[in-house]
Design an enzyme around this catalytic site. Structure first.
Site, short mmCIF file in Angstrom:
data_model
loop_
_atom_site.label_atom_id
_atom_site.label_comp_id
_atom_site.label_asym_id
_atom_site.label_seq_id
_atom_site.Cartn_x
_atom_site.Cartn_y
_atom_site.Cartn_z
N SER A 66 55.42 158.06 -34.23
CA SER A 66 55.93 159.57 -33.43
C SER A 66 55.51 159.25 -31.95
CB SER A 66 55.07 160.59 -34.14
OG SER A 66 55.53 160.61 -35.49
N HIS A 67 54.48 160.11 -31.65
CA HIS A 67 54.30 160.00 -30.23
C HIS A 67 53.01 159.28 -29.57
CE1 HIS A 67 57.32 163.34 -29.68
NE2 HIS A 67 56.57 163.87 -30.46
#
Length: 181
Positions: A66-67
């Site tokens: 993800s981030h």
């Protein structure tokens, strides 16, 4: 996500360099376990969720962190309904994994390799590089695309060289936007 032999799982990933190696390792592992695999390549997480639900896959795995920073990577597990596993399903997956670890020794690994070699005829790994277009088409058909086209939007897109870079420009162009990537 895998409940029986003959399952068919979708694999997707983000643009992290480590994703290429991980996705092929996961695909081969699933194939050896009697699961057919379709590798969709780099696609945004919502697209993998959509495809899993609408294309009747038994589940999916997304290779992404993800981030988190680019040196990290991980696995997201998806049900056949295009949803992430809930707490109960995660516990079930952990139990399956732990049971596998308890039973694994050289003889079992050898026996499983022979068994899976016999099943290979019905089990496959295939690559589908166009699956993202199904999600784009669905979005265009689901919104008031004529109204969006009539606004003649100019859009500057910075997809940060990740999964959004694959289908977002096409989506925006199909909605009549003038796109600068």
């Amino acid at each position: 996500i895998i409940r029986r032999d003959g399952s068919h799982v979708l694999l997707g990933r983000d643009a992290r360099e480590s994703g290429e190696e991980i996705i092929h390792t996961v695909a081969q592992t699933l194939k050896n376990a009697g699961v057919s695999v379709t590798i969709a390549g780099i696609l945004p997480t919502p697209t993998i969720l959509f495809l899993t639900r609408t294309q009747n896959y038994d589940g999916a795995m997304i290779i992404t962190a993800s981030h988190n920073p680019k040196e990290y990577n991980g696995l997201k597990f998806v049900t056949s309904h295009g949803m992430f596993l809930n707490e109960h399903e995660i516990d079930e997956l952990k139990k399956i994994y732990e049971l596998h670890l308890e039973k694994t020794d050289r003889k079992i690994l050898h026996d499983n390799a022979q068994k899976s070699a016999l099943q290979q005829n019905d089990v496959f790994i295939k690559y589908e590089n166009n699956l993202g277009s199904k999600h784009v088409h669905h979005i265009v058909e689901s919104v008031n695309s004529e109204l969006i086209r009539s606004k003649k939007f100019s859009v500057v897109l910075d997809p940060i060289n990740s999964a959004g870079a694959i289908i977002t420009p096409d989506l925006l162009r199909q909605l009549g936007c003038d796109v600068t990537v």
